[in-house]
Design a protein around this motif. Structure first.
Motif, PDB file in Angstrom:
ATOM      1  N   GLY A 100      -2.853   0.033   8.540  1.00 29.39           N
ATOM      2  CA  GLY A 100      -1.337   1.516   7.584  1.00 29.39           C
ATOM      3  C   GLY A 100      -2.090   1.161   6.317  1.00 29.39           C
ATOM      4  O   GLY A 100      -3.264   1.408   5.707  1.00 29.39           O
ATOM      5  N   LEU A 101      -0.969   0.547   5.493  1.00 28.88           N
ATOM      6  CA  LEU A 101      -1.667   1.424   4.130  1.00 28.88           C
ATOM      7  C   LEU A 101      -2.645  -0.509   3.466  1.00 28.88           C
ATOM      8  O   LEU A 101      -2.861  -1.416   3.864  1.00 28.88           O
ATOM      9  CB  LEU A 101      -0.641   0.442   2.865  1.00 28.88           C
ATOM     10  N   TYR A 102      -3.167   0.098   2.251  1.00 33.14           N
ATOM     11  CA  TYR A 102      -4.218  -0.972   1.666  1.00 33.14           C
ATOM     12  C   TYR A 102      -4.291  -0.139   0.645  1.00 33.14           C
ATOM     13  O   TYR A 102      -3.323  -0.174  -0.146  1.00 33.14           O
ATOM     14  CB  TYR A 102      -5.618  -0.430   2.324  1.00 33.14           C
ATOM     15  N   ALA A 103      -4.923  -1.401  -0.979  1.00 31.73           N
ATOM     16  CA  ALA A 103      -4.768  -1.869  -1.563  1.00 31.73           C
ATOM     17  C   ALA A 103      -4.864  -0.261  -2.507  1.00 31.73           C
ATOM     18  O   ALA A 103      -4.735  -0.496  -4.374  1.00 31.73           O
ATOM     19  CB  ALA A 103      -6.056  -2.958  -2.240  1.00 31.73           C
ATOM     20  N   GLY A 104      -6.102  -0.010  -2.140  1.00 30.27           N
ATOM     21  CA  GLY A 104      -6.219   1.948  -2.867  1.00 30.27           C
ATOM     22  C   GLY A 104      -4.943   2.865  -2.624  1.00 30.27           C
ATOM     23  O   GLY A 104      -5.106   3.508  -3.365  1.00 30.27           O
ATOM     24  N   ASN A 105      -3.926   2.459  -1.522  1.00 31.29           N
ATOM     25  CA  ASN A 105      -2.716   3.438  -2.009  1.00 31.29           C
ATOM     26  C   ASN A 105      -1.624   2.919  -1.832  1.00 31.29           C
ATOM     27  O   ASN A 105      -0.165   3.225  -1.802  1.00 31.29           O
ATOM     28  CB  ASN A 105      -2.905   5.159  -0.660  1.00 31.29           C
ATOM     29  N   ALA A 106      -1.123   1.253  -2.129  1.00 30.31           N
ATOM     30  CA  ALA A 106       0.187   0.717  -2.227  1.00 30.31           C
ATOM     31  C   ALA A 106      -0.128  -0.338  -3.431  1.00 30.31           C
ATOM     32  O   ALA A 106      -1.031  -1.280  -3.259  1.00 30.31           O
ATOM     33  CB  ALA A 106       0.530   0.016  -0.892  1.00 30.31           C
ATOM     34  N   THR A 107       1.049  -0.984  -3.967  1.00 32.58           N
ATOM     35  CA  THR A 107       1.161  -2.641  -4.708  1.00 32.58           C
ATOM     36  C   THR A 107       0.896  -3.579  -3.669  1.00 32.58           C
ATOM     37  O   THR A 107       1.171  -3.432  -2.743  1.00 32.58           O
ATOM     38  CB  THR A 107       1.859  -2.005  -5.654  1.00 32.58           C
ATOM     39  N   PRO A 108       0.315  -4.354  -4.131  1.00 29.11           N
ATOM     40  CA  PRO A 108      -0.096  -5.692  -3.932  1.00 29.11           C
ATOM     41  C   PRO A 108       1.584  -6.462  -3.000  1.00 29.11           C
ATOM     42  O   PRO A 108       1.667  -6.975  -1.896  1.00 29.11           O
ATOM     43  CB  PRO A 108      -0.097  -7.244  -5.323  1.00 29.11           C
ATOM     44  N   PHE A 109       2.804  -5.913  -3.733  1.00 28.44           N
ATOM     45  CA  PHE A 109       4.008  -7.218  -3.413  1.00 28.44           C
ATOM     46  C   PHE A 109       4.465  -5.830  -2.127  1.00 28.44           C
ATOM     47  O   PHE A 109       4.130  -6.837  -0.807  1.00 28.44           O
ATOM     48  CB  PHE A 109       5.187  -6.311  -4.114  1.00 28.44           C
ATOM     49  N   THR A 110       3.295  -4.890  -2.064  1.00 32.69           N
ATOM     50  CA  THR A 110       4.363  -3.774  -0.616  1.00 32.69           C
ATOM     51  C   THR A 110       3.250  -4.434   0.420  1.00 32.69           C
ATOM     52  O   THR A 110       3.389  -4.524   1.702  1.00 32.69           O
ATOM     53  CB  THR A 110       3.672  -2.011  -1.462  1.00 32.69           C
TER      54      THR A 110
END
Length: 402
Positions: free
Chosen positions: A221-231
């Protein structure tokens, strides 16, 4: 690609770390060789060989990752097989795709965005909903139905990013005191993504609704290039169910009226079990969380000169909008607001592509990230501090196609 980052804000610790780690002007390359083979004229066997030197580039600092660098890449200056999949028609309206290295969007009948023709930031390459269009890559298969007369299409796919791994679960190696990670197809350790899209396309506009399931506790799913660290930290506690809507419109003739692309996504994070979440000093037990994203992209074809393109976009990379912890959270951290989330952030980019020849383009670009660490901007204290941290970047990308 040649460029650099500049960091500013009152969070001196983050500014100092980022400047020391990603602050130099750097010159990087990316080489891709596509081998397209057809046996009947209607099918396609896709092989891509790729080599680059991104390992220590300045474009690895969370949300500042470039689209060209996103995803899997090998060691510096080592050529690797990055794509290997086969696509073929089934009758007049169905198309099937399967492969050992296939990306999610290669199994979609329609991509619901006209932006960007020359990508810069990776976060703007997901039609506004990175949770549903994860652009995950691995072993998998998909099928779509496309009725060209009506404009409607339906796509469905499944892939595992670690499908090549024969170990069905993660195990602890007591002798070496380390985890040995598993994978496979639809196993406990598989980095699974399952996607369904319903789309409609006309001559100059299109829209799509999408759903995606990700085993985000395994890294899907999500990764550091498209989401905040908290997410990311919250998503890794369980599974993520994502829903998105994206659409685009293009003018019939190029000119001063741009194409418009927009998208919005919502991600529902559910823990697999009552596991402890402990990151950046914050210990809690998660019940559920919700994260959202959106973007608007504008693109002018033939801007100022025929063949050149001007583009700009603004949006919010995936950020937590609500979070709920169980009673153990209040027992550990009395007096804190358990439902508080201060993860908001903005991303912006502006670029202009000069089409020097039919095969060469040069694209200068700038981008700005207002709060790329989201809730962690002010440390671990639920984002309630007043510290700031931002990222301004600039680059020139030259592309040769042959």
């Amino acid at each position: 690609v040649i460029g650099a980052n500049s960091y500013s804000g009152s969070n001196d610790k983050d500014v100092e770390y980022s400047e020391k780690t990603y602050g130099a002007t750097a010159f990087n390359y990316d080489l891709r060789l596509d081998l397209n083979t057809s046996f009947s004229g209607k099918d396609l066997l896709k092989t891509r060989l790729r080599g680059s030197n991104w390992q220590n580039s300045p474009w690895l600092d969370g949300l500042n990752q470039l689209e060209i660098i996103a995803g899997e890449f090998g060691d510096d200056d080592v050529m690797m097989v990055e794509r290997l999949w086969y696509q073929f028609p089934i009758g007049d309206e169905f198309t099937a795709t399967l492969g050992a290295k296939v990306r999610q969007d290669e199994m979609l009948a329609m991509w619901p965005s006209a932006y960007p023709s020359d990508p810069i930031l990776d976060v703007f390459a997901y039609a506004g909903t990175p949770g549903t269009y994860t652009l995950h890559k691995g072993g998998g298969a998909g099928i779509w139905w496309d009725d060209s007369d009506s404009g409607w299409s339906i796509s469905a796919s499944y892939l595992s990013a670690n499908a090549e791994n024969g170990r069905p679960s993660d195990t602890w190696d007591e002798e070496n005191e380390e985890w040995i990670y598993g994978g496979g197809i639809a196993t406990d350790a598989a980095m699974s993504s399952g996607n369904v899209q319903v789309a409609y396309s006309a001559d100059n506009w299109g829209a799509a609704a999408s759903y995606n399931y990700s085993s985000s506790d395994n890294g899907a799913g999500l990764y550091a290039g498209n989401a905040t660290p908290f997410t990311l930290d919250l998503s890794r506690t369980g599974v993520t169910n994502s829903f998105g809507f994206s659409a685009y419109w293009m003018p019939e003739q190029s000119g001063w009226i741009p194409s418009i692309s927009a998208g919005w996504g919502i991600n529902l994070i559910s823990p697999v079990d009552d596991r402890n979440y402990d990151t950046d000093g914050l210990g809690a037990f998660l019940d559920s969380a919700t994260a959202q994203s959106w973007y608007v992209g504008l693109q002018w074809e033939d801007a100022f000169a025929e063949g050149n393109v001007l583009g700009m976009a603004v949006g919010q990379p995936t950020f937590v909008t609500s979070v709920e912890y169980d009673d153990d959270y209040n027992d550990l951290y009395t007096g804190m607001d358990e439902d508080h989330a201060a993860d908001g952030n903005y991303a912006m980019e502006l670029w202009y592509m000069f089409q020097v020849t039919d095969n060469i383009s040069v694209t200068p670009a700038i981008f700005y990230l207002s709060r790329p660490r989201g809730q962690y901007t002010s440390g671990w204290s639920n984002g309630k501090g007043d510290k700031t941290f931002s990222n301004l970047g600039g680059l020139v990308k030259t592309t040769f196609r042959f």
